[in-house]
Design a protein around this motif. Structure first.
Motif, PDB file in Angstrom:
ATOM      1  N   VAL A  41       0.846  -1.197   0.000  1.00  0.00           N
ATOM      2  CA  VAL A  41       0.000   0.000   0.000  1.00  0.00           C
ATOM      3  C   VAL A  41       0.884   1.251   0.000  1.00  0.00           C
ATOM      4  O   VAL A  41       0.626   2.208  -0.728  1.00  0.00           O
ATOM      5  N   ASP A  42       1.957   1.217   0.773  1.00  0.00           N
ATOM      6  CA  ASP A  42       2.907   2.331   0.811  1.00  0.00           C
ATOM      7  C   ASP A  42       3.543   2.533  -0.565  1.00  0.00           C
ATOM      8  O   ASP A  42       3.678   3.662  -1.046  1.00  0.00           O
ATOM      9  N   GLU A  43       3.919   1.443  -1.213  1.00  0.00           N
ATOM     10  CA  GLU A  43       4.528   1.500  -2.547  1.00  0.00           C
ATOM     11  C   GLU A  43       3.567   2.119  -3.559  1.00  0.00           C
ATOM     12  O   GLU A  43       3.987   2.819  -4.483  1.00  0.00           O
ATOM     13  N   ALA A  44       2.277   1.885  -3.373  1.00  0.00           N
ATOM     14  CA  ALA A  44       1.265   2.459  -4.263  1.00  0.00           C
ATOM     15  C   ALA A  44       1.030   3.943  -3.981  1.00  0.00           C
ATOM     16  O   ALA A  44       0.390   4.632  -4.765  1.00  0.00           O
ATOM     17  N   GLY A  45       1.546   4.432  -2.848  1.00  0.00           N
ATOM     18  CA  GLY A  45       1.419   5.852  -2.526  1.00  0.00           C
ATOM     19  C   GLY A  45       0.318   6.181  -1.534  1.00  0.00           C
ATOM     20  O   GLY A  45      -0.090   7.339  -1.424  1.00  0.00           O
ATOM     21  N   TYR A  46      -0.147   5.177  -0.798  1.00  0.00           N
ATOM     22  CA  TYR A  46      -1.229   5.375   0.145  1.00  0.00           C
ATOM     23  C   TYR A  46      -0.788   4.893   1.532  1.00  0.00           C
ATOM     24  O   TYR A  46       0.292   4.335   1.686  1.00  0.00           O
ATOM     25  N   GLU A  47      -1.641   5.096   2.531  1.00  0.00           N
ATOM     26  CA  GLU A  47      -1.270   4.714   3.900  1.00  0.00           C
ATOM     27  C   GLU A  47      -2.251   3.707   4.457  1.00  0.00           C
ATOM     28  O   GLU A  47      -3.463   3.928   4.455  1.00  0.00           O
ATOM     29  N   LEU A  48      -1.706   2.607   4.960  1.00  0.00           N
ATOM     30  CA  LEU A  48      -2.507   1.598   5.622  1.00  0.00           C
ATOM     31  C   LEU A  48      -2.688   2.027   7.072  1.00  0.00           C
ATOM     32  O   LEU A  48      -1.716   2.210   7.799  1.00  0.00           O
ATOM     33  N   VAL A  49      -3.943   2.211   7.485  1.00  0.00           N
ATOM     34  CA  VAL A  49      -4.246   2.604   8.864  1.00  0.00           C
ATOM     35  C   VAL A  49      -4.234   1.380   9.765  1.00  0.00           C
ATOM     36  O   VAL A  49      -3.746   1.422  10.884  1.00  0.00           O
ATOM     37  N   GLY A  50      -4.753   0.276   9.263  1.00  0.00           N
ATOM     38  CA  GLY A  50      -4.823  -0.960  10.034  1.00  0.00           C
ATOM     39  C   GLY A  50      -5.963  -1.815   9.541  1.00  0.00           C
ATOM     40  O   GLY A  50      -6.601  -1.509   8.522  1.00  0.00           O
TER      41      GLY A  50
END
Length: 71
Positions: free
Chosen positions: A60-69
């Motif tokens: 998800v980080d690589e895609a440019g977004y943030e995983l909250v949980g």
């Protein structure tokens, strides 16, 4: 045996966002299906084995977004 896990992801706002997250997560070992919904910010990932939260976070980080949980 497959395990579906739903995650909350911030920053997704359109179809392009959904496709970017789906593409990255599809490349994660053990992932058999992905459903991303920008309107809710939820991403459901189906694994062939045990869920790997850290691998999901990295993709998800690589895609440019943030995983909250997990949702």
């Amino acid at each position: 045996m497959s395990n579906a896990t739903t995650y909350k992801v911030t920053g997704m706002s359109c179809d392009h966002c959904e496709r970017a997250v789906t593409a990255e997560l599809t490349g994660v070992e053990g992932v058999s299906a992905v459903h991303a919904a920008a309107d809710s910010g939820l991403v459901t990932v189906t694994f062939t084995g045990e869920p790997d939260d850290e691998a999901v976070r990295e993709a998800v980080d690589e895609a440019g977004y943030e995983l909250v949980g997990r949702a």
